[in-house]
Design a protein around this motif. Structure first.
Motif, PDB file in Angstrom:
ATOM      1  N   ASN A  95       0.839  -1.217   0.000  1.00  9.15           N
ATOM      2  CA  ASN A  95       0.000   0.000   0.000  1.00  9.15           C
ATOM      3  C   ASN A  95       0.870   1.262   0.000  1.00  9.15           C
ATOM      4  N   LEU A  97       0.620   3.909  -1.698  1.00 12.13           N
ATOM      5  CA  LEU A  97      -0.167   5.158  -1.670  1.00 12.13           C
ATOM      6  C   LEU A  97      -0.302   5.653  -0.232  1.00 12.13           C
ATOM      7  N   GLY A  98      -0.691   4.744   0.647  1.00 16.24           N
ATOM      8  CA  GLY A  98      -0.855   5.125   2.046  1.00 16.24           C
ATOM      9  C   GLY A  98       0.471   5.421   2.723  1.00 16.24           C
ATOM     10  N   ASN A 286     -13.326  -1.990  14.155  1.00 15.72           N
ATOM     11  CA  ASN A 286     -12.622  -2.424  12.952  1.00 15.72           C
ATOM     12  C   ASN A 286     -11.925  -3.757  13.236  1.00 15.72           C
ATOM     13  N   TRP A 333       3.670   0.284  10.433  1.00 15.54           N
ATOM     14  CA  TRP A 333       2.662   1.335  10.271  1.00 15.54           C
ATOM     15  C   TRP A 333       1.315   0.901  10.846  1.00 15.54           C
ATOM     16  N   TYR A 335      -2.252  -2.127  10.328  1.00 17.26           N
ATOM     17  CA  TYR A 335      -2.964  -3.042   9.421  1.00 17.26           C
ATOM     18  C   TYR A 335      -3.159  -2.435   8.035  1.00 17.26           C
ATOM     19  N   MET A 336      -2.943  -1.116   7.913  1.00 19.62           N
ATOM     20  CA  MET A 336      -3.231  -0.418   6.662  1.00 19.62           C
ATOM     21  C   MET A 336      -2.245  -0.777   5.557  1.00 19.62           C
TER      22      MET A 336
ATOM     23  N   LYS B  67     -15.262   2.429   5.703  1.00 14.74           N
ATOM     24  CA  LYS B  67     -14.217   1.883   4.829  1.00 14.74           C
ATOM     25  C   LYS B  67     -13.481   0.762   5.563  1.00 14.74           C
ATOM     26  N   PRO B  68     -13.054  -0.279   4.825  1.00 15.31           N
ATOM     27  CA  PRO B  68     -12.296  -1.347   5.501  1.00 15.31           C
ATOM     28  C   PRO B  68     -10.928  -0.889   6.001  1.00 15.31           C
ATOM     29  N   SER B  69     -10.377   0.173   5.404  1.00 17.32           N
ATOM     30  CA  SER B  69      -9.072   0.672   5.852  1.00 17.32           C
ATOM     31  C   SER B  69      -9.079   2.182   5.836  1.00 17.32           C
ATOM     32  N   ILE B  70      -8.469   2.780   6.855  1.00 17.59           N
ATOM     33  CA  ILE B  70      -8.418   4.239   6.902  1.00 17.59           C
ATOM     34  C   ILE B  70      -7.499   4.809   5.839  1.00 17.59           C
ATOM     35  N   SER B  71      -6.620   3.986   5.267  1.00 15.14           N
ATOM     36  CA  SER B  71      -5.564   4.508   4.399  1.00 15.14           C
ATOM     37  C   SER B  71      -5.610   3.999   2.972  1.00 15.14           C
ATOM     38  N   SER B  72      -6.736   3.458   2.573  1.00  9.00           N
ATOM     39  CA  SER B  72      -6.885   3.024   1.185  1.00  9.00           C
ATOM     40  C   SER B  72      -8.147   3.653   0.622  1.00  9.00           C
ATOM     41  N   VAL B  73      -8.169   3.773  -0.694  1.00 13.54           N
ATOM     42  CA  VAL B  73      -9.355   4.261  -1.377  1.00 13.54           C
ATOM     43  C   VAL B  73     -10.495   3.279  -1.118  1.00 13.54           C
TER      44      VAL B  73
END
Lengths: 355, 95
Positions: A95, A97-98, A286, A333, A335-336, B67-73
């Motif tokens: 990921n 992007l993140g 979550n 970082w 789970y993201m 959203k399933p993730s705070i950091s993905s689209v």
């Protein structure tokens, strides 16, 4: 000759003025130097597309990798390591992007493993995260320059890190093969069976672990460094990397601990009170952050101490560094993303190749 | 005067054609979708906003997704559902 030298200095100034740098002077990417890096990347062709680098989406080719290896000051034989690291951060699991855009100070660490470490001179010993070695300094820097120039990861624009960390200039270590003992190289544990591989992991700066004594003493000190309310893994789960210096690794091997033993011990011992997190109004809805077994245990027991690493497999284990009673922990970082990804080094660098 | 020929290191991004959705001319009576990114307080901020819009403009709160993730689209299926059921969408952040 002096005119040419002045023109080189002007080129360096121009790169800084145009923000095509990380803030430090770069090596002007001349045709000759780019050609040497491209030769080291053969059989990959210059126009081969490696991928799109977020957030800006720059379409990076093998030639762009060569250009950035030159800019960073790499010797040509480092270029395949840079290519492998770029391929790794572009995997969806990372990921990027993140990782590029987050307010957290996460940066991709490159761990180089296999005979290539010795062949091209990546430091895996004394002062492994520090200065003094061209391969470590420039391989990590080349990846960062690609994230800047192709990905647009400039502060405020594509990189919103609140404080960042020094590893965002360069962040590359060699795995200390001698200190691994019977443990497999890190990239093997991530499914890459080639002798030479890189592992990238999105993480914070290394936090020193001082410990004297046997394996349990060392690991207990390490667990205490991980058990912090300040760490992203506490709040957001995900992975951590633990790096054993040569002396600590030898002590652990003497007592016959497996990598799994280390993972299980750290998972068991690095805990924080769940109530300390929920006091701040933290949401527990979550499942990627708060597995059912954590929230259920917290509901049953107000004093419940939750494992910082939700699973033993969230502990990545490697060896690097020299003699002395120190190791390091590097929180990830969450789970993201930023998850450890390994790639083979292709082509395998050959420092002896005539050119 | 000496000359050094150097490579331009900027890397071009692929052009992706796109157009913005039509904007509503009025908020009166429209359907508001909420996309909660899962951050602390994101849900409360969005709920407060939705309540204020309902009180002020008579909007209805339709689809509310996390959203399933705070950091993905947001995944395509979440975006598709919001497009199908909402006139405007508010995406929330927390921290």
């Amino acid at each position: 000759m002096s005119d040419t030298f002045d023109a080189c200095l002007d080129a360096i100034e121009a790169f800084l003025a145009k923000e095509w740098s990380d803030g430090l002077p770069v090596v002007p990417p001349t045709e000759k130097r780019i050609a040497a890096a491209l030769e080291a990347l053969a059989p990959h062709l210059p126009d081969e597309v490696v991928g799109m680098v977020p957030p800006r989406g720059g379409r990076v080719t093998v030639r762009d990798v060569a250009v950035h290896a030159v800019l960073a000051g790499c010797r040509p034989e480092y270029a395949p390591v840079v290519l492998a690291a770029l391929r790794a951060v572009l995997r969806p699991r990372f990921n990027l992007l993140g990782v590029q855009a987050t307010t957290h100070g996460v940066a991709p660490l490159i761990v180089v493993g296999g005979p290539v470490v010795e062949q091209i001179g990546v430091n895996s010993g004394t002062n492994v995260f520090g200065e003094g070695f061209r391969a470590n300094a420039t391989i990590g820097r080349a990846l960062r320059l690609l994230l800047l120039n192709a990905g647009g990861g400039r502060p405020e624009a594509g990189d919103k890190a609140t404080i960042g960390h020094p590893g965002k200039y360069t962040f590359c270590i060699g795995e200390n093969a001698a200190a691994l003992g019977t443990w497999a190289p890190l990239h093997h544990t991530l499914g890459v069976e080639a002798a030479n591989g890189v592992t990238v992991f999105g993480c914070e700066a290394p936090h020193s672990v001082l410990a004297h004594g046997g394996a349990a003493d060392i690991l207990e000190a390490m667990a205490s460094a991980l058990a912090t309310l300040a760490g992203n893994p506490t709040w957001y789960a995900g992975q951590v990397l633990v790096v054993f210096g040569a002396e600590h690794a030898a002590a652990i091997h003497r007592e016959g601990w497996s990598r799994r033993d280390v993972q299980m011990f750290l998972h068991e011992r690095a805990r924080v009170p769940l109530a300390a997190l929920t006091r701040s109004g933290e949401r527990l809805d979550n499942p990627a952050r708060w597995p059912r077994w954590v929230t259920a245990a917290g509901a049953m027991d107000p004093g419940y101490r939750m494992p910082v690493m939700r699973e033993p497999d969230d502990v990545l284990v490697t060896t690097a560094g020299g003699q002395g009673a120190f190791s390091a922990v590097l929180p990830g970082w969450g789970y993201m993303g930023g998850f450890a990804v390994a790639e083979p080094i292709d082509p395998a660098p050959d420092a002896g190749k005539p050119r | 005067m000496g000359v050094v020929k150097v490579w331009d290191p900027t890397v071009r991004a692929a052009e992706i054609p796109h157009e913005l959705a039509a904007r509503p001319t009025s908020l009166r009576g429209i359907r508001v979708g909420l996309l909660d990114n899962g951050k602390t307080n994101s849900d409360r901020l969005l709920a407060d906003l939705a309540r204020w819009l309902a009180d002020t403009y008579g909007t209805t709160t339709g689809t509310v997704l996390v959203k399933p993730s705070i950091s993905s689209v947001a995944p395509p299926e979440q975006i598709a559902e919001l497009v199908r059921t909402s006139d405007v969408v508010i995406a929330g952040v927390g921290d």
